[in-house]
Design a protein around this motif. Sequence first.
Motif, PDB file in Angstrom:
ATOM      1  N   THR A  88      52.207  -8.146   6.004  1.00 38.16           N
ATOM      2  CA  THR A  88      51.412  -8.401   4.800  1.00 38.16           C
ATOM      3  C   THR A  88      51.723  -9.744   4.168  1.00 38.16           C
ATOM      4  OG1 THR A  88      53.013  -7.386   3.292  1.00 38.16           O
ATOM      5  CG2 THR A  88      51.329  -5.927   4.250  1.00 38.16           C
ATOM      6  N   GLY A  89      52.877 -10.332   4.500  1.00 40.37           N
ATOM      7  CA  GLY A  89      53.284 -11.565   3.856  1.00 40.37           C
ATOM      8  C   GLY A  89      53.751 -11.360   2.430  1.00 40.37           C
ATOM      9  N   SER A  90      53.968 -10.119   2.032  1.00 44.43           N
ATOM     10  CA  SER A  90      54.265  -9.799   0.639  1.00 44.43           C
ATOM     11  C   SER A  90      55.498  -8.924   0.514  1.00 44.43           C
ATOM     12  CB  SER A  90      53.074  -9.078  -0.006  1.00 44.43           C
ATOM     13  OG  SER A  90      51.921  -9.899   0.003  1.00 44.43           O
ATOM     14  N   ARG A  91      56.255  -9.162  -0.537  1.00 41.30           N
ATOM     15  CA  ARG A  91      57.419  -8.337  -0.842  1.00 41.30           C
ATOM     16  C   ARG A  91      56.979  -7.011  -1.467  1.00 41.30           C
ATOM     17  NH1 ARG A  91      59.413 -13.639  -3.772  1.00 41.30           N
ATOM     18  NH2 ARG A  91      60.005 -14.889  -1.944  1.00 41.30           N
ATOM     19  N   PRO A  92      57.894  -6.041  -1.559  1.00 41.82           N
ATOM     20  CA  PRO A  92      57.518  -4.750  -2.145  1.00 41.82           C
ATOM     21  C   PRO A  92      56.960  -4.845  -3.557  1.00 41.82           C
ATOM     22  CG  PRO A  92      59.534  -4.519  -0.915  1.00 41.82           C
ATOM     23  CD  PRO A  92      59.231  -5.985  -0.942  1.00 41.82           C
ATOM     24  N   SER A  93      57.363  -5.863  -4.312  1.00 41.65           N
ATOM     25  CA  SER A  93      56.812  -6.034  -5.653  1.00 41.65           C
ATOM     26  C   SER A  93      55.308  -6.260  -5.625  1.00 41.65           C
ATOM     27  CB  SER A  93      57.488  -7.215  -6.356  1.00 41.65           C
ATOM     28  OG  SER A  93      57.348  -8.406  -5.603  1.00 41.65           O
ATOM     29  N   ARG A  94      54.791  -6.733  -4.489  1.00 35.99           N
ATOM     30  CA  ARG A  94      53.351  -6.953  -4.344  1.00 35.99           C
ATOM     31  C   ARG A  94      52.700  -5.855  -3.505  1.00 35.99           C
ATOM     32  NH1 ARG A  94      50.397 -12.107  -4.713  1.00 35.99           N
ATOM     33  NH2 ARG A  94      52.404 -13.198  -4.706  1.00 35.99           N
ATOM     34  N   THR A  95      53.403  -5.375  -2.474  1.00 35.22           N
ATOM     35  CA  THR A  95      52.821  -4.305  -1.642  1.00 35.22           C
ATOM     36  C   THR A  95      52.782  -2.982  -2.381  1.00 35.22           C
ATOM     37  OG1 THR A  95      54.900  -3.533  -0.630  1.00 35.22           O
ATOM     38  CG2 THR A  95      53.797  -5.407   0.425  1.00 35.22           C
ATOM     39  N   GLY A  96      53.655  -2.805  -3.379  1.00 35.31           N
ATOM     40  CA  GLY A  96      53.736  -1.534  -4.095  1.00 35.31           C
ATOM     41  C   GLY A  96      54.608  -0.508  -3.424  1.00 35.31           C
ATOM     42  N   ILE A  97      55.160  -0.849  -2.253  1.00 37.99           N
ATOM     43  CA  ILE A  97      55.975   0.109  -1.502  1.00 37.99           C
ATOM     44  C   ILE A  97      57.438  -0.165  -1.846  1.00 37.99           C
ATOM     45  CG2 ILE A  97      56.459   1.078   0.761  1.00 37.99           C
ATOM     46  CD1 ILE A  97      53.543   1.355  -0.166  1.00 37.99           C
TER      47      ILE A  97
END
Length: 549
Positions: A88-97
Amino acid sequence: MLRQAAATLLLATAMPIAAQTPAPTTAAAPPKLIVAISVDQFSADLFSEYRQYYSGGLKRLTLGAVFPNGFQSHAATETCPGHSTILTGSRPSRTGIIANSWFDLNAARPDKAIYCAEDEAQPGSSSDAYVASPVHLKVPTLGGRMKAANSATRVVSISGKDRAAIMMGGPTADQVWWLGGPQGYVSYKGVATPPLVAKVNEVMARQLAQTNPGFDLPAQCAAKDFAVRAGDRNVGTGRFARAAGDYKSFRISPEQDAMTLAFAAAAIETMALGQQAQTDIISIGLSATDYIGHSYGTEGTETCIQVDRLDRELGAFFDRLDKDGIDYVVVLTADHGGHDLPERHRLNAMPMESRVDTALTPKALNAAVAQRAGLAGKTVLWGDGPSGDLYFDKGLTSAQRGKVEAETLALLRGHPQVAAIFTKAEIAATPSPAGPPENWTLMQKARASFDPTRSGDLLLLLKARVMSIPEQAVMGSVATHGSPWDIDRRVPILFWRKDMRGFEQPLGVETVDILPSLAALIGLPIAKNEIDGRCLDLIAGEGDSCAAR
């Protein structure tokens, strides 16, 4: 011994496809197939420990672009958050996971725990018996972005775990499969089982019905062959011998990864992935290293054998793709690292290693805080382990909540095993981290895992060298991960493509850098404000793969 036979049989029975003539590989041409592999709990330490012995697939990958100091940069180094970052290129703060599970105290059902890959809105779903779903993933995967740009793109995800397959495949994947039990591979997609998957499950059933006498001990594993006592268990000398029909032992062994790779290779052949005009993508989650690490630790014969078998099985898998003439690029990484059991650490020069105090387990912590707050016998805190997110009970009055918070902070900040206890407000006020991930503070790591709608009211982080599994007379798992320390954060990130010039970059990078790096290879634009990662230049020396398209 086992287990090339399973892969050979499966590949031999894959559905036939029309002969294809692949386009020639050139530096300018996008690859026709992206192969994204996650080896669950394959830490940077484990990768480097056995690197001198690689002769198969892992050896091949060390000849490409090697980033031995990759980071799952967030604090909650668990399977679901880790897999959510890879494509996703995204950390959990952005993925929501933010974790494998979190609490929603407003949930109508009695079970307030929410599993990361469930749809709790489905009737009868619980965190233990759930309806698997990608609904909690807030951002698109690489495959989803590729399909949005070109609807002809095929997106396939195959894994030993549901959360790995779902988080890497995403909601718009064409096919998502994971090992669901003795019956074989299952999917959340609700489609009829296609002939290939029926064949996979048939082959697996036949293999499971046979005994496995165990694997030979490679020479590099001989020094690790001694027993270690943890509770009621002796670990450290296993060979993965298995009785016929023993699914649990099949799952916690190299057999599982061999079957997953055979399935993936057969899917590539059957669907002609990478042999049409567009670029396709397959993600593969290899889960056995994690199951083995939890069950036996990371420094016994069990993990040593597993890494050797993984190297061999990956070699056979890549050889199969080569024979089909596919122009493919591989990235291999991990969802998190892992910590060996403290009992073996103490035998090997680390006497300070310990297990977590049972006073920090949720039940004991709740009882102690409730007593101190004058609310004895009431539920005041929710949590699912002796570290991670803590939630204040919704039934507390404002005054009671203030008292519970004060007493929790006072109790935990005075505990010798606690590294930090942060409030939700403190984490929310912290800017999203930037810069080299190896230099981040605990607060910055916590911020990378923070989602304001899902994270707890407090975040408890244990000190390094404290295993978050308490001492127990009867042990289930003997070792785990999930800490904010580098032993759990550091993972290898390896890219390989035929004829590329290899290089090694020892400085720290992040797993969120994988998506933009692969997107650049296929000319897929990604807005920088939509992701947390940066493109890694995979061309050694002159040239820049990030600027090529």
